[in-house]
Design an enzyme around this catalytic site. Sequence first.
Site, PDB file in Angstrom:
ATOM      1  N   CYS A 255       0.816  -1.217   0.000  1.00  0.00           N
ATOM      2  CA  CYS A 255       0.000   0.000   0.000  1.00  0.00           C
ATOM      3  C   CYS A 255       0.851   1.268   0.000  1.00  0.00           C
ATOM      4  O   CYS A 255       0.628   2.187  -0.795  1.00  0.00           O
ATOM      5  CB  CYS A 255      -0.981  -0.008   1.169  1.00  0.00           C
ATOM      6  SG  CYS A 255      -0.240  -0.042   2.824  1.00  0.00           S
TER       7      CYS A 255
ATOM      8  N   HIS B 134      -2.705   0.770   6.936  1.00  0.00           N
ATOM      9  CA  HIS B 134      -3.071   0.745   5.507  1.00  0.00           C
ATOM     10  C   HIS B 134      -3.268   2.165   5.016  1.00  0.00           C
ATOM     11  O   HIS B 134      -3.723   3.041   5.756  1.00  0.00           O
ATOM     12  CB  HIS B 134      -4.346  -0.062   5.294  1.00  0.00           C
ATOM     13  CG  HIS B 134      -4.669  -0.296   3.843  1.00  0.00           C
ATOM     14  ND1 HIS B 134      -3.805  -0.926   2.980  1.00  0.00           N
ATOM     15  CD2 HIS B 134      -5.762   0.052   3.092  1.00  0.00           C
ATOM     16  CE1 HIS B 134      -4.348  -0.990   1.766  1.00  0.00           C
ATOM     17  NE2 HIS B 134      -5.527  -0.386   1.814  1.00  0.00           N
TER      18      HIS B 134
ATOM     19  N   GLU C  54      -5.959   1.346  -4.510  1.00  0.00           N
ATOM     20  CA  GLU C  54      -5.158   0.801  -3.421  1.00  0.00           C
ATOM     21  C   GLU C  54      -4.441  -0.474  -3.834  1.00  0.00           C
ATOM     22  O   GLU C  54      -4.844  -1.190  -4.753  1.00  0.00           O
ATOM     23  CB  GLU C  54      -6.052   0.488  -2.215  1.00  0.00           C
ATOM     24  CG  GLU C  54      -7.109  -0.578  -2.489  1.00  0.00           C
ATOM     25  CD  GLU C  54      -7.939  -0.945  -1.273  1.00  0.00           C
ATOM     26  OE1 GLU C  54      -7.460  -0.786  -0.128  1.00  0.00           O
ATOM     27  OE2 GLU C  54      -9.088  -1.409  -1.476  1.00  0.00           O
TER      28      GLU C  54
END
Length: 288
Positions: free
Chosen positions: A103, A162, A174
């Site tokens: 990420c 995240h 993402e």
Amino acid sequence: MFRRSRLAGTLAGLAALLLWAPPPAASATATAAATAAETCAVRAPGASAAAERAVAAACEQVAAGVWYTWGGGHGPQPGPTYGQVDPTDPASEHDPERLGFDCSGLVRYAYARATGSDILNGVAAGQFYTHRAAERFTAAQGLAPLVPGDLLVWGTSQKVHHIALYLGAGKMVEARQSGTKLMVSDVRLGGDYFGAVRVNTGPVTGHVFQTWGTGVWTKAEPSVRAARVYAFPGPTTIRVQCQKHAEKVTSDGYTNDAWSYLPDYKAWMTNIYIKGPAWLDTVPTCTF
């Protein structure tokens, strides 16, 4: 009359048959709608040109079918790298064979492409708490104030786990998890959604310093007994708003009673772990 009417009726029927076209299959219509819904692109106005370029760079990787890979994107230069096995995730067993991003690796790459400089080199927490923050948003503010290119994060003040790039209209791009490719998703509000940050891609303002040490906690108040806010995993660039004399601290062979307030973390840090003199030059005294 009967024959002429019958002939006219037959001709009309043939014309209707020739002009009739079958409706599109339901599955094809659904597929087209799903594809439109998952298009990776800037989906709302208001973003800076640099933020739009960051979105475009991330979306190019989506279109290329690049994999999520744990630890990917954290090489010496921004870009996809082979990943590692995540000990907590059995699905990551093939990540060392997959060239891609995790990420934060994707976010790093997107903004490096957008600005020509590696301005977000770090893990998700470091990117969220960046000294390049132009504006910050809490989870309670939802999506209303956000624009494409803003960074969305999930976790807590002690552990951000995240990060993703907002596209607008409730969508984000993402690198989500092992076993999947980069994707467009609905923004997952609720749960442990923590907030968002808008990146300042221009000159950095304020008093900027470097920390040293590992696992150094920032505190809710200028005291070692105060609640922990965030631990720096290693040397980190920080922005200091002001400093003041408070609780005396002895650590790593140093003693100091000076504490600095870090606005990006809304927290305090002993000056012991900030590179520079015990009382930082040019930094004003806090009035609170």
